[in-house]
Design an enzyme around this catalytic site. Structure first.
Site, PDB file in Angstrom:
ATOM      1  N   ILE A 291       0.852  -1.189   0.000  1.00  0.00           N
ATOM      2  CA  ILE A 291       0.000   0.000   0.000  1.00  0.00           C
ATOM      3  C   ILE A 291       0.887   1.237   0.000  1.00  0.00           C
ATOM      4  O   ILE A 291       1.671   1.445   0.902  1.00  0.00           O
ATOM      5  CB  ILE A 291      -0.908   0.025   1.244  1.00  0.00           C
ATOM      6  CG1 ILE A 291      -1.765  -1.225   1.279  1.00  0.00           C
ATOM      7  CG2 ILE A 291      -1.771   1.274   1.260  1.00  0.00           C
ATOM      8  CD1 ILE A 291      -2.514  -1.399   2.579  1.00  0.00           C
TER       9      ILE A 291
ATOM     10  N   LYS B 168      11.425  26.605   7.345  1.00  0.00           N
ATOM     11  CA  LYS B 168      10.236  27.269   6.808  1.00  0.00           C
ATOM     12  C   LYS B 168       9.863  28.447   7.699  1.00  0.00           C
ATOM     13  O   LYS B 168       9.615  28.274   8.897  1.00  0.00           O
ATOM     14  CB  LYS B 168       9.071  26.282   6.735  1.00  0.00           C
ATOM     15  CG  LYS B 168       7.787  26.896   6.168  1.00  0.00           C
ATOM     16  CD  LYS B 168       6.634  25.902   6.269  1.00  0.00           C
ATOM     17  CE  LYS B 168       5.313  26.586   5.903  1.00  0.00           C
ATOM     18  NZ  LYS B 168       4.180  26.043   6.650  1.00  0.00           N
TER      19      LYS B 168
ATOM     20  N   GLU C 225      -2.340  25.323   4.553  1.00  0.00           N
ATOM     21  CA  GLU C 225      -1.584  25.920   5.657  1.00  0.00           C
ATOM     22  C   GLU C 225      -0.760  24.860   6.393  1.00  0.00           C
ATOM     23  O   GLU C 225      -0.495  24.998   7.589  1.00  0.00           O
ATOM     24  CB  GLU C 225      -2.542  26.657   6.612  1.00  0.00           C
ATOM     25  CG  GLU C 225      -3.044  27.997   6.075  1.00  0.00           C
ATOM     26  CD  GLU C 225      -2.003  29.121   6.236  1.00  0.00           C
ATOM     27  OE1 GLU C 225      -0.888  28.843   6.748  1.00  0.00           O
ATOM     28  OE2 GLU C 225      -2.297  30.272   5.852  1.00  0.00           O
TER      29      GLU C 225
ATOM     30  N   ILE D  72       0.212  17.240   9.264  1.00  0.00           N
ATOM     31  CA  ILE D  72       1.013  16.595  10.293  1.00  0.00           C
ATOM     32  C   ILE D  72       0.643  17.132  11.667  1.00  0.00           C
ATOM     33  O   ILE D  72       0.566  16.393  12.648  1.00  0.00           O
ATOM     34  CB  ILE D  72       2.520  16.760   9.994  1.00  0.00           C
ATOM     35  CG1 ILE D  72       2.911  15.787   8.882  1.00  0.00           C
ATOM     36  CG2 ILE D  72       3.369  16.548  11.242  1.00  0.00           C
ATOM     37  CD1 ILE D  72       4.374  15.807   8.500  1.00  0.00           C
TER      38      ILE D  72
END
Lengths: 526, 497
Positions: free
Chosen positions: A65, A101, A365, A369
């Site tokens: 999978i 980031k 946005e 996670i």
């Protein structure tokens, strides 16, 4: 004082002195169905925080999978999650080929040609107890302020391709921001797998083909693998993705469909070669029928077009994506289908759904996670025993519901706060009915520049300011207390802030140089 | 067309009205907004205990602590001792500030619950509680690394004198006290906004914004519903009287459960404030007064004063251009010193949602949403004391034991009983430490150990706790006496009250 009275001396190095010693009513076995980011985050966190249970955790996943992982950006909470697990940032970034980031650049959202960055950090500072936004509105109306975004260090630094870590000094402008990561999500899972297995989690290769429920109460008794093996447990964590093998297929929990607020239902993703040094921000460019992401990693760029299949065919979407890459594609584009929404109950009976099994909100946005980590953290905090007290379950669901709803509202804002009328998608989004909770928030902001604050809520005031102002929603009125500061004084303060931000950003090293020095990816590592 | 507010008119007397006047005069002074007060007879009790939020507000408004304390006959407050709530001679302390120290990100009380047999009561891990019982006091340390930074404090004040002080202070900040008694409200026929107040004698007091601090809610009541809480709070009267107090003043309040309510002892400079908060459906005013007088620890001063109240709150506290504060907004019995705090909180909320003229609905709606939420969470905390009291010795207490609780409080109690987890919702006044103190102090212990602590060895844990307890005791011992601190800081009034 003869002896010191420091709190630090009260904090023991290690409270854990015993091995497993589980009470009769305690959960004896835990099964996590599904690997991927959600499954291994859950395994790692449970093994770390609930040490008596670490040998009771089994994760079942199938190599067959495919894992969704399409290049991922995150929010600053991930640093906290990692650090509570004792994960070293440098090691993590090197192994997942991560970049830093500082925020997300939104291009073409309110109008074609617009661009703004939603940063992880504050805009300006309070002047005379009144928030910066109000001073900016007043001066902006008088033509005495430049773009709202000139007053944010992380915005200016990101745009210049710079990065450095925040400062602890409260007087420094470098104390006013945070950061997250952009990384190869297909590498985060194996990274956490190593972590979890080292702490006792057992991995079973296998595909779940059936779920057995107890007759008397409908609780999950076992999952059956393709091999015929029957895997029993007290607690089942469903990380099986959109399928929701246990939470939906077996327990029929139900799904709250939010397509009417967020119509996108497909994504096509492809990595490409980078043509410039990596920058510390993600880009989200609005397109005809959705939006395209650009996530710069150390070794390549992740791209994807999130779109609404009602308004564009899969072929056209694929072509649009490929046509808008900065460099050669490095793989075949992959197509994903999804339904935006959330499971009616993330925790039902003895099954807790985490990750895509619990719900899906498009990554506009970078919240996927985070939502999984929030659920894992809450599960650890409310870890049950075999009685599965409804109070635990209800409280978990209450908090998770709020997390999802509040993220949803924030994402819907981006779509709804548009002036675009050039395609059916934008017409729809501009005119659609929005959730009451968002309508209330928007009205209060439009009227008076006030942002509603909650106890549970991922996005704080500066984030809302960034999106409202970036998408051209300027409040009709500002806080009257603003007028207590004389205009020249306020204008001077703004000018000073702008200069400090600019100088600090220009003095910051480039992002790629910072990466090279701090956490370069080992290119040969898997 | 939006215009700035130019004039605020406050109607009322007592601490709430004058605190509002001083705060608004200070915060709004850069805007040159005029604050006028139409004084109206104040009908509240004379002893007041506060939360740690008041020292903060004073600082923001520029009130110097020693000056205020001298004027108000004030003492320092480290918390409240609850006596007899679960049975005769039962006692626990709800301290200001933290109890213990969170270890490895897990609330302290969970560690305490994991203690071995024979460990010290929870009170001994709250620095404010330990210091209070030793009669000591000092100011919390600024250095967050020190154990001496883990506690906090409020005040005990003589309310009428505090009001006098605030009146004078507000006057120095530019608030004006208007002569004359309130008679009537004059409203704009079309909009319903209050345009002016008519005073007895005919004077017309105009304003843009009106703050109702009257006990009866004279301005707000005709236009806002009232949510009655008598199904949860039987107490609807107080009788209070001062008495002499020999010896140094305690740095804490005590709240003692009684057959039909509870009694406070609030230590002031040179005397003790006493009050019986009681339910008129269970005892008469005379019975309550006699019980109060019989309980005094010193010679009575003056006459007992009776006061009635209605437990509950307005459904909306900001209506049009009228904002209700204090008793005008509602009454929650003073078991956890919330009265002035709720008024001060609303005042600060008003400054963050300060309106223009005319007052549109946006600010008022958000203000009301937050205010009602805050009141209900504070209500639930006070109600908790009654809900989990062990007493069944009188009808008052058996009724408390069997009442149907608000759903959110019910959930909180169930969660704590289940595993010691404290749920906090939005707009809570009291933090985890406070809730844990009351649950544990009143004998509510969780059924099971939180899994996060299952791996902790009770004996190792007990050793850690013992070290903590020792350090806390040491910190308390290092403090001067409360009396010495009052002298040293210049807080003592020169003449006795």
């Amino acid at each position: 004082m003869a002896k010191s009275l420091l709190i630090a001396e009260l904090l023991p190095n290690n409270l854990v002195v015993m091995g497993s010693r589980l009470d009769e009513s305690a959960i004896q076995k835990i099964v996590i169905v599904g690997g991927g980011t959600a499954g291994w985050m859950a395994a790692a966190a449970l093994a770390c925080k609930l040490t008596p249970y670490r040998h009771a955790i089994r994760l079942v996943e199938s190599e067959e999978i495919g894992i969704v992982g399409v290049g991922e950006a995150t929010v600053p909470h991930i640093r906290f999650f990692n650090s509570t697990l004792g994960i070293d940032e440098v090691d993590f970034m090197a192994k997942t080929r991560a970049t830093f980031k500082l925020g997300i650049e939104f291009v073409n959202w309110a109008r074609i040609g617009d661009a703004y960055i939603h940063p992880f950090g504050a805009f300006g500072r309070f002047i005379g107890d009144v928030g910066f936004l109000h001073h900016w509105i007043r001066l902006h109306r008088m033509g005495q302020a430049s773009s709202f975004f000139d007053y944010s260090y992380p915005v200016v630094a990101a745009k210049l391709g710079r990065f450095t870590r925040p400062s602890d000094d409260p007087r420094s402008v470098l104390n006013t921001f945070s950061y997250a990561f952009q990384f190869d999500a297909t590498l985060y899972a194996p990274y956490l797998r190593k972590y979890a297995e080292k702490r006792g989690v057992v991995r079973t290769e296998g595909k779940v083909v059936d779920v057995r429920l107890r007759d008397e109460d409908g609780f999950v008794e076992a999952v059956i693998l393709a091999s015929g093996e029957r895997v029993e447990a007290d607690l089942f964590i469903d990380c099986s993705g959109f399928r929701g093998l246990i939470i939906e297929q077996a327990l029929k929990t139900g799904y709250e469909d939010w397509t009417h607020w967020l119509p996108c239902d497909r994504a096509v993703a492809v990595p490409c070669q980078a043509t410039e040094p990596s920058v510390a921000y993600t880009r989200a460019t609005a397109r005809d029928a959705g939006w395209q992401w650009r996530i710069p990693l150390q070794h390549r760029v992740g791209n994807g077009y999130v779109y609404c299949s009602r308004f564009v065919s899969d072929d056209t979407a694929r072509e649009t994506l490929l046509h808008n890459l900065e460099g050669p594609a490095l793989a075949e584009p992959r197509l994903l289908r999804f339904v935006t929404g959330k499971r009616k109950k993330a925790w039902n009976k003895n099954c807790v759904a985490i990750g895509l099994a619990g719900g899906f909100l498009e990554p506009l946005e970078s919240t996927s996670i985070h939502l999984a980590q929030a659920a894992i953290t809450k599960l650890v905090e409310l870890f049950p025993d075999r009685r599965f007290d409804p109070a635990d379950v209800d409280e978990f669901n209450r908090v998770i519901d709020l997390e999802y709803e509040r993220v949803r509202d924030f994402i819907v804002l981006h779509y709804h706060a548009t002036e675009r009328n050039d395609t059916p998608l934008w017409d729809y989004c501009r005119t659609m009915a929005i959730p009451d909770t968002l309508a209330y928030k928007m009205e209060l902001f439009r009227e008076r520049g006030h942002v509603v604050k909650y106890k549970e809520g991922l996005f704080l005031e500066p984030s809302w300011h960034a999106v409202y102002i970036g998408q051209r929603i300027i409040p009709r009125r500002y806080d009257p207390l603003t007028d207590g500061i004389a205009v020249p004084e306020a204008a001077r303060a703004l000018q000073e802030t702008r200069e400090i931000v600019r100088h600090a950003a220009e003095a910051t090293p480039t992002h790629s140089a910072f990466i090279d020095r701090y956490c370069p990816a080992a290119m040969s590592a898997a | 067309m939006s215009e700035p507010i130019r004039t605020i008119v406050i109607v009322g007397g007592g601490c709430t009205a004058w605190l509002a006047a001083a705060t608004l005069a200070q915060v709004l002074s850069p805007l040159r907004i005029q604050v006028n007060v139409v004084e109206h007879e104040d009908d509240t009790v004379s002893d007041l205990a506060t939360l740690p939020s008041l020292p903060l507000l004073h600082r923001a408004v520029g009130i110097a602590e020693p000056e205020f304390m001298r004027a108000a006959g004030a003492t320092f407050k480290l918390g409240t001792e609850f006596v007899d709530w679960t049975g005769p001679a039962s006692s626990y302390f709800h301290a200001h500030g933290q109890t213990g120290v969170a270890l490895e990100g897990i609330s302290f009380h969970l560690h305490w619950l994991r203690r071995g047999a024979g460990a010290a009561p929870l009170d001994e891990f709250a620095l404010a509680a330990v210091a209070a019982k030793l009669g000591r006091f000092t100011f919390p340390a600024a250095d967050q690394r020190s154990v001496l930074s883990t506690f906090d404090y409020g005040y005990h004040v003589d309310a009428p004198r505090y009001a006098d002080f605030l009146r004078a202070y507000a006057g120095r900040l530019g608030a004006t006290r208007l002569q004359g008694e309130f008679a009537e409200v004059l409203r704009n026929g079309e909009t319903g906004a209050v345009e002016a107040l008519l005073l007895k004698g005919g004077a017309r007091i105009e304003g843009d914004l009106f703050i109702d601090c009257t006990a009866q809610g004279l301005l707000i009541a005709p236009h806002s519903g009232f949510e009655d809480w008598s199904q949860w709070f039987a107490c609807d009267r107080t009788v209070d009287v001062r008495c002499e107090h020999q010896g140094p003043p305690f740095p804490f309040e005590s709240a003692t459960a009684k057959p039909a309510g509870w009694q406070w002892r609030i230590p002031l400079q040179g005397q003790m404030g006493n009050g019986y908060v009681y339910a008129s459906r269970y005892i008469s005013d005379d019975e309550a007064t006699n019980a109060l007088l019989a309980s005094l620890g010193g010679k009575v001063i003056g006459e007992p004063r009776l006061h009635r109240f209605r437990p509950g709150r307005r459904t909306e506290t900001w209506k049009g251009n009228v904002i209700a504060l204090g008793a005008a907004a509602g009454t929650l019995e003073p078991l956890e010193s919330t009265g002035l705090h709720l008024a001060q909180s609303a005042l600060l909320r008003l400054t963050t949602l300060f309106p223009h003229k005319p007052c549109g609905p946006a600010e008022a709606t958000e203000f009301n949403r937050l205010t009602t939420s805050e009141w209900d969470r504070a209500r639930d905390f006070v109600l908790l004391h009654y809900a989990v009291a062990g007493r069944k010795d009188t009808s008052f207490w058996t009724a408390n034991a069997t009442m149907v609780l608000p759903p959110l409080l019910r959930r909180k109690i169930d969660m704590f009983r289940n595993r010691g987890h404290v749920i906090l919702y939005d707009d809570e006044t009291f933090e985890t430490s406070s809730w844990a103190s009351v649950y544990i102090g009143q004998g509510v212990l969780p059924r099971r150990i939180d899994p996060l602590l299952e791996n902790v060895d009770p004996e190792q844990n007990a050793r850690n706790l013992q070290r903590m307890r020792s350090m806390i005791r040491q910190a308390a011992d290092s403090m001067p006496s409360h009396a010495a601190m009052l002298q040293k800081t210049g807080a003592m009034a020169r003449r006795p009250i």
